[in-house]
Design a protein around this motif. Structure first.
Motif, PDB file in Angstrom:
ATOM      1  N   TYR A  31      -1.280  11.189  -5.260  1.00  0.00           N
ATOM      2  CA  TYR A  31      -1.040  10.322  -6.419  1.00  0.00           C
ATOM      3  C   TYR A  31      -0.205   9.108  -6.030  1.00  0.00           C
ATOM      4  O   TYR A  31      -0.550   7.961  -6.356  1.00  0.00           O
ATOM      5  N   LEU A  32       0.898   9.329  -5.327  1.00  0.00           N
ATOM      6  CA  LEU A  32       1.781   8.220  -4.965  1.00  0.00           C
ATOM      7  C   LEU A  32       1.082   7.233  -4.041  1.00  0.00           C
ATOM      8  O   LEU A  32       1.259   6.016  -4.160  1.00  0.00           O
ATOM      9  N   THR A  33       0.277   7.742  -3.132  1.00  0.00           N
ATOM     10  CA  THR A  33      -0.478   6.867  -2.231  1.00  0.00           C
ATOM     11  C   THR A  33      -1.464   6.021  -3.029  1.00  0.00           C
ATOM     12  O   THR A  33      -1.609   4.819  -2.778  1.00  0.00           O
ATOM     13  N   ALA A  34      -2.114   6.639  -4.011  1.00  0.00           N
ATOM     14  CA  ALA A  34      -3.122   5.942  -4.809  1.00  0.00           C
ATOM     15  C   ALA A  34      -2.527   4.820  -5.650  1.00  0.00           C
ATOM     16  O   ALA A  34      -3.219   3.842  -5.957  1.00  0.00           O
ATOM     17  N   ILE A  35      -1.235   4.926  -6.015  1.00  0.00           N
ATOM     18  CA  ILE A  35      -0.621   3.865  -6.829  1.00  0.00           C
ATOM     19  C   ILE A  35       0.121   2.838  -5.966  1.00  0.00           C
ATOM     20  O   ILE A  35       0.899   2.044  -6.469  1.00  0.00           O
ATOM     21  N   GLY A  36      -0.131   2.905  -4.656  1.00  0.00           N
ATOM     22  CA  GLY A  36       0.398   1.864  -3.779  1.00  0.00           C
ATOM     23  C   GLY A  36       1.646   2.197  -3.013  1.00  0.00           C
ATOM     24  O   GLY A  36       2.284   1.300  -2.445  1.00  0.00           O
ATOM     25  N   HIS A  37       2.000   3.485  -2.947  1.00  0.00           N
ATOM     26  CA  HIS A  37       3.192   3.900  -2.212  1.00  0.00           C
ATOM     27  C   HIS A  37       2.796   4.986  -1.215  1.00  0.00           C
ATOM     28  O   HIS A  37       2.882   6.187  -1.532  1.00  0.00           O
ATOM     29  N   PRO A  38       2.314   4.584  -0.039  1.00  0.00           N
ATOM     30  CA  PRO A  38       1.815   5.566   0.940  1.00  0.00           C
ATOM     31  C   PRO A  38       2.812   6.700   1.166  1.00  0.00           C
ATOM     32  O   PRO A  38       3.980   6.462   1.505  1.00  0.00           O
ATOM     33  N   THR A  39       2.346   7.911   0.939  1.00  0.00           N
ATOM     34  CA  THR A  39       3.187   9.098   1.022  1.00  0.00           C
ATOM     35  C   THR A  39       2.397  10.212   1.694  1.00  0.00           C
ATOM     36  O   THR A  39       1.299  10.546   1.244  1.00  0.00           O
ATOM     37  N   SER A  40       2.948  10.755   2.737  1.00  0.00           N
ATOM     38  CA  SER A  40       2.285  11.856   3.432  1.00  0.00           C
ATOM     39  C   SER A  40       2.738  13.192   2.840  1.00  0.00           C
ATOM     40  O   SER A  40       3.724  13.260   2.095  1.00  0.00           O
ATOM     41  N   MET A  41       2.028  14.253   3.208  1.00  0.00           N
ATOM     42  CA  MET A  41       2.461  15.588   2.808  1.00  0.00           C
ATOM     43  C   MET A  41       3.881  15.854   3.300  1.00  0.00           C
ATOM     44  O   MET A  41       4.711  16.424   2.586  1.00  0.00           O
ATOM     45  N   GLU A  42       4.160  15.437   4.528  1.00  0.00           N
ATOM     46  CA  GLU A  42       5.486  15.642   5.108  1.00  0.00           C
ATOM     47  C   GLU A  42       6.553  14.898   4.306  1.00  0.00           C
ATOM     48  O   GLU A  42       7.646  15.426   4.069  1.00  0.00           O
ATOM     49  N   ASP A  43       6.232  13.663   3.874  1.00  0.00           N
ATOM     50  CA  ASP A  43       7.153  12.901   3.029  1.00  0.00           C
ATOM     51  C   ASP A  43       7.440  13.644   1.724  1.00  0.00           C
ATOM     52  O   ASP A  43       8.589  13.744   1.288  1.00  0.00           O
ATOM     53  N   SER A  44       6.370  14.110   1.104  1.00  0.00           N
ATOM     54  CA  SER A  44       6.511  14.787  -0.177  1.00  0.00           C
ATOM     55  C   SER A  44       7.367  16.041  -0.049  1.00  0.00           C
ATOM     56  O   SER A  44       8.276  16.283  -0.854  1.00  0.00           O
TER      57      SER A  44
END
Length: 221
Positions: free
Chosen positions: A28-41
């Motif tokens: 979701y966060l990646t889709a709204i323009g904030h690249p987020t990996s599983m590790e980040d989450s």
């Protein structure tokens, strides 16, 4: 058995919901323009609930969450409540192998409906009877405060100092250690990647278990 009672976290300890939930957040966060990996989450949001969870998300993206966030999240929650999720490897056999006389409870940040529905899916609702406790519902302060563990121990008539807690998340581990119980950091879930055990050790857990076979050995079962 080395302890008088056992308290389980739920998400990531018995249910593979931490992996599924963090994957959805990252997507979701990646889709709204904030690249987020599983590790980040997992590093930033795992184990959080309520306003602390929302605040962490907004801190990560540097702005308020979009209006549709809650609708998207709720739709995903309803999907998995209907379809179910996998248990953490070895969890069901471990539960079924516990001595009937051993007091046990769940102490989770999730709500009771979520926990009970998934226990029904997994076929182990009977393993806990009424002893399912939510940091959202049963105490004023959720994790990382120790309150939910102390509440659960009191409810099952256990001395927290003679109780073992199984926790997988750093947030949960902090509260579990603060409660005065013996804490096992469990790294059996799919979300537990490289360095996870070290993060839990740094928070003061007494033991780290790679799987439920390790847990059984540590408990003297």
């Amino acid at each position: 058995m080395k302890f008088d009672a056992i308290i389980f976290d739920f998400d990531g300890v018995l249910l593979e919901s931490e992996y599924a939930g963090n994957a959805q957040i990252a997507e979701y966060l990646t889709a709204i323009g904030h690249p987020t990996s599983m590790e980040d989450s997992m590093a930033n949001f795992m184990g959080l609930a309520g306003q602390e969870f929302l605040s962490a998300l907004e801190s990560w993206i540097g702005r308020p969450l979009p209006d549709d966030f809650h609708d998207v999240r709720e739709a995903e929650n309803q999907r998995v409540l209907t379809q179910g999720l996998d248990p953490v490897a070895g969890a069901i056999a471990f539960l079924r192998g516990l001595p009937d006389r051993l007091p046990r409870a769940i102490a989770s940040s999730s709500g009771s409906h979520w926990i009970e529905t998934h226990l029904d899916h997994l076929g182990v609702r009977d393993a806990f009877g009424p002893h399912i406790y939510s940091g959202k519902e049963h105490v004023a302060r959720g994790k990382p405060a120790p309150d939910i563990y102390l509440h659960a121990a009191d409810a099952i008539g256990a001395d927290i100092r003679r109780t073992v807690i199984l926790e997988d998340s750093p947030v949960g581990a902090k509260g579990a250690v603060a409660s005065g119980a013996h804490v096992i950091g469990l790294c059996a879930g799919q979300h537990c990647g490289v360095g996870h055990a070290e993060r839990l050790r740094a928070l003061g857990v007494h033991d780290v278990a790679a799987d439920f076979t390790d847990v059984a050995r540590l408990l003297g079962l």
